[in-house]
Design a protein around this motif. Sequence first.
Motif, mmCIF file in Angstrom:
data_model
loop_
_atom_site.group_PDB
_atom_site.id
_atom_site.type_symbol
_atom_site.label_atom_id
_atom_site.label_comp_id
_atom_site.label_asym_id
_atom_site.label_seq_id
_atom_site.Cartn_x
_atom_site.Cartn_y
_atom_site.Cartn_z
ATOM 1 N N ASP A 202 0.818 -1.220 0.000
ATOM 2 C CA ASP A 202 0.000 0.000 0.000
ATOM 3 C C ASP A 202 0.849 1.266 0.000
ATOM 4 O O ASP A 202 0.421 2.319 -0.468
ATOM 5 N N GLU A 203 2.037 1.159 0.555
ATOM 6 C CA GLU A 203 2.890 2.356 0.639
ATOM 7 C C GLU A 203 3.300 2.872 -0.734
ATOM 8 O O GLU A 203 3.673 4.038 -0.877
ATOM 9 N N LEU A 204 3.270 2.000 -1.733
ATOM 10 C CA LEU A 204 3.760 2.419 -3.051
ATOM 11 C C LEU A 204 2.621 3.008 -3.891
ATOM 12 O O LEU A 204 1.714 2.307 -4.321
ATOM 13 N N GLY A 205 2.696 4.309 -4.126
ATOM 14 C CA GLY A 205 1.740 4.981 -5.010
ATOM 15 C C GLY A 205 2.408 5.215 -6.353
ATOM 16 O O GLY A 205 3.562 5.657 -6.405
ATOM 17 N N THR A 206 1.720 4.874 -7.439
ATOM 18 C CA THR A 206 2.321 5.092 -8.762
ATOM 19 C C THR A 206 1.312 5.725 -9.722
ATOM 20 O O THR A 206 0.111 5.473 -9.637
ATOM 21 N N VAL A 207 1.854 6.523 -10.621
ATOM 22 C CA VAL A 207 1.076 7.099 -11.721
ATOM 23 C C VAL A 207 1.898 6.866 -12.985
ATOM 24 O O VAL A 207 3.102 7.141 -13.002
ATOM 25 N N VAL A 208 1.240 6.350 -14.034
ATOM 26 C CA VAL A 208 1.947 6.170 -15.312
ATOM 27 C C VAL A 208 1.657 7.390 -16.178
ATOM 28 O O VAL A 208 0.504 7.823 -16.279
ATOM 29 N N ARG A 209 2.688 7.938 -16.788
ATOM 30 C CA ARG A 209 2.509 9.092 -17.676
ATOM 31 C C ARG A 209 3.008 8.715 -19.063
ATOM 32 O O ARG A 209 4.149 8.256 -19.221
ATOM 33 N N ASN B 211 -12.912 5.471 -15.607
ATOM 34 C CA ASN B 211 -12.362 4.398 -14.791
ATOM 35 C C ASN B 211 -12.077 3.207 -15.700
ATOM 36 O O ASN B 211 -12.789 2.995 -16.688
ATOM 37 N N LEU B 212 -11.065 2.442 -15.337
ATOM 38 C CA LEU B 212 -10.745 1.245 -16.119
ATOM 39 C C LEU B 212 -10.929 0.009 -15.244
ATOM 40 O O LEU B 212 -10.563 0.019 -14.060
ATOM 41 N N ALA B 213 -11.491 -1.031 -15.858
ATOM 42 C CA ALA B 213 -11.720 -2.269 -15.107
ATOM 43 C C ALA B 213 -10.384 -2.885 -14.697
ATOM 44 O O ALA B 213 -10.249 -3.493 -13.647
ATOM 45 N N GLY B 214 -9.393 -2.739 -15.531
ATOM 46 C CA GLY B 214 -8.077 -3.320 -15.250
ATOM 47 C C GLY B 214 -7.203 -3.060 -16.460
ATOM 48 O O GLY B 214 -7.614 -2.364 -17.396
ATOM 49 N N LEU B 215 -6.015 -3.623 -16.429
ATOM 50 C CA LEU B 215 -5.134 -3.440 -17.589
ATOM 51 C C LEU B 215 -5.011 -4.775 -18.320
ATOM 52 O O LEU B 215 -3.971 -5.444 -18.263
ATOM 53 N N ALA C 248 -2.463 10.060 -18.393
ATOM 54 C CA ALA C 248 -2.000 9.599 -17.071
ATOM 55 C C ALA C 248 -2.930 8.506 -16.563
ATOM 56 O O ALA C 248 -4.147 8.571 -16.739
ATOM 57 N N LEU C 249 -2.311 7.510 -15.955
ATOM 58 C CA LEU C 249 -3.033 6.357 -15.386
ATOM 59 C C LEU C 249 -2.761 6.338 -13.894
ATOM 60 O O LEU C 249 -1.601 6.230 -13.477
ATOM 61 N N PHE C 250 -3.801 6.455 -13.081
ATOM 62 C CA PHE C 250 -3.621 6.418 -11.623
ATOM 63 C C PHE C 250 -3.908 5.008 -11.120
ATOM 64 O O PHE C 250 -4.966 4.451 -11.422
ATOM 65 N N HIS C 251 -3.001 4.460 -10.339
ATOM 66 C CA HIS C 251 -3.238 3.143 -9.735
ATOM 67 C C HIS C 251 -3.990 3.356 -8.426
ATOM 68 O O HIS C 251 -3.522 4.042 -7.523
ATOM 69 N N MET C 252 -5.174 2.747 -8.315
ATOM 70 C CA MET C 252 -6.028 2.943 -7.139
ATOM 71 C C MET C 252 -5.784 1.779 -6.152
ATOM 72 O O MET C 252 -4.718 1.247 -6.076
#
Length: 490
Positions: A265-272, A351-355, A378-382
């Motif tokens: 959970d500590e790892l927050g990522t955003v793909v650009r 929102n995306l169901a998944g990748l 940008a893709l936010f990982h929830m």
Amino acid sequence: MAGKATLVSWPQPEDDMTAVQTPHAPPLGTIALSELSGSLRGELLLPTSSGYDTARRIWNGSIDRRPACIARCAGVADVIAAVRFAREHDLEIAVRGGGHNVAGTAVCDSGVVIDLSAMRAVLVDRAARTAWVQGGALWQDVDSETQAQGLATTGGIVGHTGVGGLTLGGGIGFLMRRHGLVVDNLLAAEVVTAEGRVVRASADEHPDLFWALRGGGGNFGAVTSFRFALHSLGPTVMAGPVFWAAEDTSEVLRWYRDFVAEAPDELGTVVRLGTIPPLPVIPGDLHWRPAIAVVSCYAGAVEDGERAVRALRRFGTPLVDLLAPTPYAVFQGGLDDTVPHGWHYYWKATNLAGLSDDTIAVIADHAFAASSRRSYTALFHMGGAVARVPDDATAYAGRHVAHNIIIDAVWLPGESGEHAVAETAWARRFLQALQPHRAGGVYVNFLDVDDGLGRVREAYGDQTYRRLAEVKAKYDPDNAFHHNKNIEPG
Ligand SMILES: Cc1cc2nc3c(=O)[nH]c(=O)nc-3n(C[C@H](O)[C@H](O)[C@H](O)COP(=O)(O)OP(=O)(O)OC[C@H]3O[C@@H](n4cnc5c(N)ncnc54)[C@H](O)[C@@H]3O)c2cc1C
């Protein structure tokens, strides 16, 4: 908005406040304006005022609206005066926090802008681990004040975004998987209602309003301050982007999908996905090169963060790896110059169901097809703490989606016409191609001006929307606060 009075008969740009004395000036408007001006501690800007043109400009340079007046509020009393004035004269109201909403709802034509941009104080209570933040503060204000005391809360990923609008829509950011959404950290809010009354909303006071404020946007009044829970963080965290060539997009995304599925959970990522911005920290030969970046921030000890991102840094052949122990407040400002005030922006989101592999194929096909080198996706990982809060605890919908995607068409003010058409068409085409891969819903704060009320309903889903409409009917039955992602009183 149909049915609302406009100030067309009030002082026009060629007039000034002295027009009160001219025989052509309509007495009600000018006298009332003078009264409002006299009752504010802050400034009242009219079309004739020298600061008016700057004050009506917001982050999205394609928004060009001319309010009748801008009440630059200095405190709660000014907000009350401005709300009552607008109501009394049946004028459109727009509330401006940080002015970042892409749809430009912070400014209206011919009405009253309740401008909170002078109300940016942040008061940290270190012992209680809370902060009161005024309604016009920016995230850079919060990050800087809280980090000075070794604390932080979930906030936006760009420092010059407003706390007001971002919080009221839900609030996603790098710390959310560890500490929840911004609204999950909201403890109380002080609100000036449509009647011009001040109320405190919290779990114990006006709990229905408190529920609605946590996701329901600016529909329920002007929030003059927010109280947030804070957490220990940093000040140094393991954070930064790793870039790979655009041609590697499918491979990187497939690997990333599996990597984040197992991430703590500590790892927050955003793909650009877009060209590499020409930032001084990036080698010059890479500037403007199409690339996919995974931007990470580890909300914990640096050594644990180093371990958590080790595999990411080793994947494939990165063009450049800028992951490093970094002061959190500095990291949070890292993207600020890539999306400055005044450029023209147009967004599409879902929102995306998944990748899935098919979803990745669509992303890889479209992300680099924009004609402007400034457009990006940008893709936010929830997930994480976001998904552990019960759905009905707040008005934020979409706690269970894996990712949300935002397609950002960007062009320069001088590039209107063809560029605007090409970039907006790209964003729409991209969203269209994602249709089969969408999860229900969209993040309400990412909706643009042409998304319409249907998409606002889609953002909340029927059940939450109905409950929001009931709260709206109680606190703003006339829909005075409608210049926003509007929820109609139910
Ligand atoms: C560059 C950029 C980066 C972003 N990054 C993120 C991100 O990381 N996470 C995220 O969740 N979102 C993000 N967003 C989206 C952001 O949440 C919305 O744009 C949000 O509306 C910005 O808030 P603001 O106060 O700056 O907006 P404004 O345009 O000032 O306000 C938008 C609306 O919010 C309401 N509002 C604002 N302040 C108040 C207040 N004090 N009281 C009552 N109503 C108010 C009003 O209805 C107003 O019309 C980003 C936006 C931009 C442009």
